[in-house]
Write a protein that holds these residues in place. Structure first.
Motif, PDB file in Angstrom:
ATOM      1  N   ALA A 190       5.768   7.967  -7.322  1.00  8.60           N
ATOM      2  CA  ALA A 190       6.952   8.641  -7.828  1.00  8.60           C
ATOM      3  C   ALA A 190       7.947   9.099  -7.013  1.00  8.60           C
ATOM      4  O   ALA A 190       9.035   9.684  -7.217  1.00  8.60           O
ATOM      5  CB  ALA A 190       6.088  10.247  -8.113  1.00  8.60           C
ATOM      6  N   TYR A 191       7.878   8.226  -5.899  1.00  8.35           N
ATOM      7  CA  TYR A 191       8.927   8.493  -4.932  1.00  8.35           C
ATOM      8  C   TYR A 191       9.747   7.173  -4.807  1.00  8.35           C
ATOM      9  O   TYR A 191      10.603   7.273  -3.781  1.00  8.35           O
ATOM     10  CB  TYR A 191       8.351   8.955  -3.401  1.00  8.35           C
ATOM     11  N   THR A 192       9.574   6.324  -5.448  1.00  5.81           N
ATOM     12  CA  THR A 192      10.171   4.910  -5.387  1.00  5.81           C
ATOM     13  C   THR A 192      10.943   4.633  -6.556  1.00  5.81           C
ATOM     14  O   THR A 192      11.064   5.220  -7.380  1.00  5.81           O
ATOM     15  CB  THR A 192       9.069   3.813  -5.112  1.00  5.81           C
TER      16      THR A 192
ATOM     17  N   ALA B  64       6.408  11.261   5.116  1.00  6.57           N
ATOM     18  CA  ALA B  64       5.419  11.571   4.159  1.00  6.57           C
ATOM     19  C   ALA B  64       4.660  10.559   3.417  1.00  6.57           C
ATOM     20  O   ALA B  64       3.488  10.444   2.955  1.00  6.57           O
ATOM     21  CB  ALA B  64       6.001  12.618   3.326  1.00  6.57           C
ATOM     22  N   ALA B  65       5.507   9.554   3.123  1.00  3.31           N
ATOM     23  CA  ALA B  65       5.058   8.242   2.118  1.00  3.31           C
ATOM     24  C   ALA B  65       4.211   7.594   2.988  1.00  3.31           C
ATOM     25  O   ALA B  65       3.180   6.969   2.353  1.00  3.31           O
ATOM     26  CB  ALA B  65       6.438   7.432   2.090  1.00  3.31           C
ATOM     27  N   VAL B  66       4.066   7.334   4.421  1.00  8.31           N
ATOM     28  CA  VAL B  66       3.078   6.583   5.235  1.00  8.31           C
ATOM     29  C   VAL B  66       1.973   7.313   5.121  1.00  8.31           C
ATOM     30  O   VAL B  66       0.853   6.885   4.960  1.00  8.31           O
ATOM     31  CB  VAL B  66       3.849   6.307   6.280  1.00  8.31           C
ATOM     32  N   ARG B  67       2.100   8.731   5.467  1.00  7.83           N
ATOM     33  CA  ARG B  67       0.696   9.478   5.381  1.00  7.83           C
ATOM     34  C   ARG B  67       0.045   9.702   4.143  1.00  7.83           C
ATOM     35  O   ARG B  67      -0.941   9.963   4.158  1.00  7.83           O
ATOM     36  CB  ARG B  67       1.124  10.809   6.053  1.00  7.83           C
ATOM     37  N   ARG B  68       0.864   9.438   2.945  1.00 11.52           N
ATOM     38  CA  ARG B  68       0.326   9.483   1.890  1.00 11.52           C
ATOM     39  C   ARG B  68      -0.859   8.366   1.216  1.00 11.52           C
ATOM     40  O   ARG B  68      -1.750   8.369   0.540  1.00 11.52           O
ATOM     41  CB  ARG B  68       1.213   9.493   0.431  1.00 11.52           C
ATOM     42  N   VAL B  69      -0.689   7.435   1.906  1.00 14.76           N
ATOM     43  CA  VAL B  69      -1.828   6.079   2.081  1.00 14.76           C
ATOM     44  C   VAL B  69      -3.168   6.820   2.303  1.00 14.76           C
ATOM     45  O   VAL B  69      -3.287   7.134   3.440  1.00 14.76           O
ATOM     46  CB  VAL B  69      -1.192   5.131   2.752  1.00 14.76           C
TER      47      VAL B  69
ATOM     48  N   GLN C 143       0.704  -1.144   0.077  1.00 16.91           N
ATOM     49  CA  GLN C 143      -0.007   0.015   0.303  1.00 16.91           C
ATOM     50  C   GLN C 143       0.731   1.336  -0.019  1.00 16.91           C
ATOM     51  O   GLN C 143       0.638   2.181  -0.884  1.00 16.91           O
ATOM     52  CB  GLN C 143      -1.060  -0.007   1.340  1.00 16.91           C
ATOM     53  N   ILE C 144       1.938   1.169   0.739  1.00 15.01           N
ATOM     54  CA  ILE C 144       2.786   2.311   0.917  1.00 15.01           C
ATOM     55  C   ILE C 144       3.334   2.625  -0.745  1.00 15.01           C
ATOM     56  O   ILE C 144       3.424   3.791  -0.973  1.00 15.01           O
ATOM     57  CB  ILE C 144       3.872   2.099   1.800  1.00 15.01           C
ATOM     58  N   MET C 145       3.814   1.218  -1.072  1.00 18.77           N
ATOM     59  CA  MET C 145       4.367   1.736  -2.309  1.00 18.77           C
ATOM     60  C   MET C 145       3.296   2.028  -3.635  1.00 18.77           C
ATOM     61  O   MET C 145       3.896   3.298  -4.261  1.00 18.77           O
ATOM     62  CB  MET C 145       5.147   0.478  -3.204  1.00 18.77           C
ATOM     63  N   ALA C 146       2.460   1.821  -3.485  1.00 22.62           N
ATOM     64  CA  ALA C 146       1.368   2.093  -4.408  1.00 22.62           C
ATOM     65  C   ALA C 146       0.995   3.555  -4.406  1.00 22.62           C
ATOM     66  O   ALA C 146       0.648   4.103  -5.398  1.00 22.62           O
ATOM     67  CB  ALA C 146      -0.006   1.200  -4.419  1.00 22.62           C
ATOM     68  N   ALA C 147       1.111   4.314  -3.018  1.00 25.35           N
ATOM     69  CA  ALA C 147       0.583   5.439  -2.935  1.00 25.35           C
ATOM     70  C   ALA C 147       1.793   6.423  -3.219  1.00 25.35           C
ATOM     71  O   ALA C 147       1.425   7.771  -3.237  1.00 25.35           O
ATOM     72  CB  ALA C 147       0.197   5.540  -1.457  1.00 25.35           C
TER      73      ALA C 147
END
Length: 154
Positions: free
Chosen positions: A62-64, A108-113, A55-59
């Protein structure tokens, strides 16, 4: 030969014109609707962490980055996550990091989910209010990340 082609073409047209089967009759049942695969119960802690990491990667597409990790990682961030029984993110904080920019990017990546994580109640200890676990963010030179849970052997 021409007659055989005409017969084949006519048969194709006739088969394409067949009517669809009648719709299924809606009869009430006692089984609940099927849940999407993304929120099904994980069989183990490792399976749960994998679902969360996906889920984190999917959200954060652009950052992975994907593929092999660089030989020297410029930043590694370990986050502690606390998830409620229903999958709601209750808390996230930096457990270990030496790079403030990477720490901010990981948080920020976790909170983007946008959606809740999968339900975690079945993995929680008796009387616990949250399911707590860690995730490691592995950053490259462009501050794009992979998650340790999904990176596999290198």
């Amino acid at each position: 030969m021409r007659h055989a082609i005409t017969v084949l073409a006519a048969a194709s047209l006739l088969s394409a014109c067949q009517t669809a089967p009648p719709p299924a009759v809606n009869t009430p049942t006692s089984t609940p609707p099927r849940t999407p695969a993304a929120i099904q119960l994980a069989a183990s802690i490792d399976a749960y962490k994998s679902l969360v990491a996906q889920q984190i990667m999917a959200a954060n597409g652009a950052y992975t980055f994907s593929g092999r990790l660089p030989p020297m990682l410029p930043a590694i961030v370990v986050l502690d996550l606390s998830v409620g029984p229903d999958g709601e993110l209750k808390n996230v904080h930096v457990h270990r990091s030496r790079d403030g920019e990477a720490s901010a990017a990981a948080l920020a990546a976790v909170r983007r989910v946008q959606n809740a994580f999968p339900p975690a109640g079945h993995l929680m200890r008796r009387h616990a209010k949250t399911f707590d676990f860690s995730e490691t963010f592995l950053f490259n030179d462009q501050y794009r990340f992979q998650l340790r849970t999904l990176s596999g052997p290198q």
